[in-house]
Design an enzyme around this catalytic site. Structure first.
Site, mmCIF file in Angstrom:
data_model
loop_
_atom_site.group_PDB
_atom_site.id
_atom_site.type_symbol
_atom_site.label_atom_id
_atom_site.label_comp_id
_atom_site.label_asym_id
_atom_site.label_seq_id
_atom_site.Cartn_x
_atom_site.Cartn_y
_atom_site.Cartn_z
ATOM 1 N N ASP A 180 0.855 -1.193 0.000
ATOM 2 C CA ASP A 180 0.000 0.000 0.000
ATOM 3 C C ASP A 180 0.892 1.245 0.000
ATOM 4 O O ASP A 180 1.877 1.324 0.729
ATOM 5 C CB ASP A 180 -0.920 -0.008 1.232
ATOM 6 C CG ASP A 180 -2.072 0.955 1.075
ATOM 7 O OD1 ASP A 180 -3.231 0.490 1.004
ATOM 8 O OD2 ASP A 180 -1.827 2.194 1.016
ATOM 9 N N ILE A 181 0.530 2.224 -0.807
ATOM 10 C CA ILE A 181 1.322 3.450 -0.953
ATOM 11 C C ILE A 181 1.250 4.315 0.311
ATOM 12 O O ILE A 181 2.129 5.152 0.538
ATOM 13 C CB ILE A 181 0.831 4.234 -2.201
ATOM 14 C CG1 ILE A 181 1.922 5.106 -2.764
ATOM 15 C CG2 ILE A 181 -0.437 5.007 -1.919
ATOM 16 C CD1 ILE A 181 1.618 5.630 -4.160
ATOM 17 N N GLY B 33 -14.925 3.534 4.118
ATOM 18 C CA GLY B 33 -13.551 3.911 3.801
ATOM 19 C C GLY B 33 -13.043 3.392 2.471
ATOM 20 O O GLY B 33 -11.858 3.538 2.174
ATOM 21 N N HIS C 44 -10.305 -5.505 -3.258
ATOM 22 C CA HIS C 44 -8.955 -5.703 -2.718
ATOM 23 C C HIS C 44 -9.029 -6.082 -1.259
ATOM 24 O O HIS C 44 -9.845 -5.565 -0.506
ATOM 25 C CB HIS C 44 -8.090 -4.457 -2.896
ATOM 26 C CG HIS C 44 -8.681 -3.195 -2.349
ATOM 27 N ND1 HIS C 44 -9.625 -2.464 -3.031
ATOM 28 C CD2 HIS C 44 -8.474 -2.544 -1.187
ATOM 29 C CE1 HIS C 44 -9.967 -1.408 -2.316
ATOM 30 N NE2 HIS C 44 -9.288 -1.431 -1.186
ATOM 31 N N HIS D 1 -6.967 -5.814 2.185
ATOM 32 C CA HIS D 1 -5.836 -5.225 2.908
ATOM 33 C C HIS D 1 -5.283 -6.316 3.823
ATOM 34 O O HIS D 1 -6.051 -6.965 4.556
ATOM 35 C CB HIS D 1 -6.302 -4.074 3.812
ATOM 36 C CG HIS D 1 -6.825 -2.873 3.109
ATOM 37 N ND1 HIS D 1 -6.082 -1.729 2.928
ATOM 38 C CD2 HIS D 1 -8.037 -2.622 2.561
ATOM 39 C CE1 HIS D 1 -6.806 -0.812 2.300
ATOM 40 N NE2 HIS D 1 -8.005 -1.327 2.069
HETATM 41 P P1 AMP Z 1 -9.622 1.382 0.230
HETATM 42 O O1 AMP Z 1 -9.574 2.749 0.893
HETATM 43 O O2 AMP Z 1 -10.055 0.267 1.116
HETATM 44 O O3 AMP Z 1 -10.382 1.458 -1.065
HETATM 45 O O4 AMP Z 1 -8.099 1.042 -0.108
HETATM 46 C C1 AMP Z 1 -7.412 1.609 -1.171
HETATM 47 C C2 AMP Z 1 -5.971 1.609 -0.776
HETATM 48 O O5 AMP Z 1 -5.195 1.815 -1.942
HETATM 49 C C3 AMP Z 1 -5.575 2.714 0.213
HETATM 50 O O6 AMP Z 1 -5.066 2.128 1.394
HETATM 51 C C4 AMP Z 1 -4.511 3.508 -0.554
HETATM 52 O O7 AMP Z 1 -3.460 3.937 0.282
HETATM 53 C C5 AMP Z 1 -4.039 2.505 -1.569
HETATM 54 N N1 AMP Z 1 -3.481 3.064 -2.785
HETATM 55 C C6 AMP Z 1 -3.948 4.106 -3.502
HETATM 56 N N2 AMP Z 1 -3.176 4.318 -4.589
HETATM 57 C C7 AMP Z 1 -2.196 3.377 -4.542
HETATM 58 C C8 AMP Z 1 -1.082 3.069 -5.378
HETATM 59 N N3 AMP Z 1 -0.810 3.778 -6.496
HETATM 60 N N4 AMP Z 1 -0.261 2.048 -5.017
HETATM 61 C C9 AMP Z 1 -0.510 1.345 -3.883
HETATM 62 N N5 AMP Z 1 -1.560 1.581 -3.068
HETATM 63 C C10 AMP Z 1 -2.385 2.580 -3.387
#
Ligand code: AMP
Ligand code: ZN
Length: 117
Positions: free
Chosen positions: A35-36, A96, A103, A105
């Site tokens: 995760d970024i 959230g 996906h 987490h």
């Molecule tokens: P959600 O909020 O459950 O939809 O999770 C989306 C996740 O994607 C968040 O934790 C973000 O930090 C992560 N995210 C967004 N853009 C990227 C990216 N380019 N690379 C890796 N993770 C990302």
């Protein structure tokens, strides 16, 4: 349409490598990447390569693929040597969810509180 690549989907672009990511595992059907914006010392996302808007839609349409995501989450935890970890599927913006491609987490490397916020 469910299962079809979505032109405006960030995670579909990570699957095709149009958007770079720190990929830790890949199978025929899934990709796992860091995760970024990590919320724990270890924070990896596991996605199906095909697009579904959330985990329940994925499971309803392709239960074997949902199982692939769960199994890969376990493989990530094992590779990262996490005995305890949390698996989260945010579903809907109120919970959230910000990226509408299913996906998991996988979070660990620290103690976890319950209930979650
Ligand atoms: P959600 O909020 O459950 O939809 O999770 C989306 C996740 O994607 C968040 O934790 C973000 O930090 C992560 N995210 C967004 N853009 C990227 C990216 N380019 N690379 C890796 N993770 C990302
Ligand atoms: Zn997508």
């Amino acid at each position: 349409m469910a299962g079809e690549p979505q032109a405006d989907c960030l995670f579909c672009k990570i699957v095709t490598r149009e958007v770079p990511a720190d990929v830790v595992r890949e199978t025929e059907t899934t990709v796992a990447f860091r995760d970024i914006n990590p919320q724990a010392p270890i924070h990896v996302l596991v996605i199906p390569k095909v697009h579904y808007p959330h985990a329940a839609a994925l499971a309803a349409a392709e239960p074997q693929l949902a199982a692939d995501v769960l199994r890969e989450a376990g493989e990530v935890a094992a590779e990262e040597k996490m005995e305890s970890y949390r698996m989260v599927f945010n579903t809907g913006s109120g919970a959230g969810q910000t990226v509408f491609h299913a996906h998991a987490h996988v979070l660990g490397g620290r103690g976890m509180q319950w209930p979650p916020g």
